[in-house]
Design an enzyme around this catalytic site. Sequence first.
Site, PDB file in Angstrom:
ATOM      1  N   HIS A 163      -0.526  -3.908   1.299  1.00 18.49           N
ATOM      2  CA  HIS A 163       0.406  -3.051   0.776  1.00 18.49           C
ATOM      3  C   HIS A 163       0.142  -1.568   0.932  1.00 18.49           C
ATOM      4  CE1 HIS A 163       3.259  -1.430  -2.568  1.00 18.49           C
ATOM      5  NE2 HIS A 163       2.256  -0.480  -2.706  1.00 18.49           N
ATOM      6  N   GLU A 164      -1.135  -1.200   0.834  1.00 16.06           N
ATOM      7  CA  GLU A 164      -1.563   0.001   1.080  1.00 16.06           C
ATOM      8  C   GLU A 164      -1.489   0.752   2.163  1.00 16.06           C
ATOM      9  OE1 GLU A 164      -1.767   2.156  -1.418  1.00 16.06           O
ATOM     10  OE2 GLU A 164      -1.710   0.534  -2.887  1.00 16.06           O
ATOM     11  N   GLU A 195       7.382   1.674  -2.631  1.00 16.02           N
ATOM     12  CA  GLU A 195       6.640   0.274  -3.011  1.00 16.02           C
ATOM     13  C   GLU A 195       7.224  -0.759  -2.582  1.00 16.02           C
ATOM     14  OE1 GLU A 195       3.715   0.794  -4.555  1.00 16.02           O
ATOM     15  OE2 GLU A 195       3.992   2.862  -4.236  1.00 16.02           O
TER      16      GLU A 195
END
Length: 264
Positions: free
Chosen positions: A127-128, A190
């Site tokens: 995700h990051e 996100e």
Amino acid sequence: MKHTQYLFIPLLSTVLLAGCAESPTGRKQLKLFSESNLQKMGVDAFDEMKESTKLSTNPKHLARANCVANSITAKVGKEVFNGTWEVKVFDDEQVNAFALPGGKIGIYTGLLKVAETNDQLAAVVGHEVGHVIAEHGNERMSTSAVAQMGLQVADTVLTANDVGGKAQWMSALGLGMQVGFTLPFSRTHESEADLIGLELMAKAGFNPKEAVQLWKNMDKAAGGKRPPELLSTHPAPQTRIEDLQKNMQPVLKIYKSAPKNNCA
């Protein structure tokens, strides 16, 4: 006042056209900053973090973080970062991790407790890194710059017209942009990073189904202490879980055909 309005509209149009780009998921983006500048900012910020925050020397933590992160970054194109990614574990109880332009990854020891398996840790790291791949940092800085430009013009117009209660108007404008523009953008980032990360972890041989369990763990760790989604920069955990489940089938196919990683 009219001159200010007439100057602002073509200036804003020029900025928007010059910075128009497309994200990995096909979403239109505004990116006004150069890749080299963003990478330098990332490296500088990471160096400051290493000086101000205690680094973990726990060999198990370091081995786990490096194995997962290296497996993920091995699936990232050289056009994103053409070098060796640096991974550090910060000795801090916050449940968090981050990736920065310039090939930098930070993982907090608090996250290593909540991410109970390497697959779950891979969901966070993926995700990051997804944020870096999609250049969300560039986009956020660019949209903030444009929003600030708009607020400055609004201040000029209100002053020129001697509008009463200018401070209250400016406060309302700022909050309106935050809730109506900046925060939804952050939630979009996100959600986009979730999907990019899901594919990355599958390619790296991590079970994408564990991303759902991770967010259940994260929600439990938060103990319900979250603002309403409307006022949050992150989607609610249940929203994330539902989005991940909707997009699970394609990445499961990738996972089944991907070579398994060597992280024990």
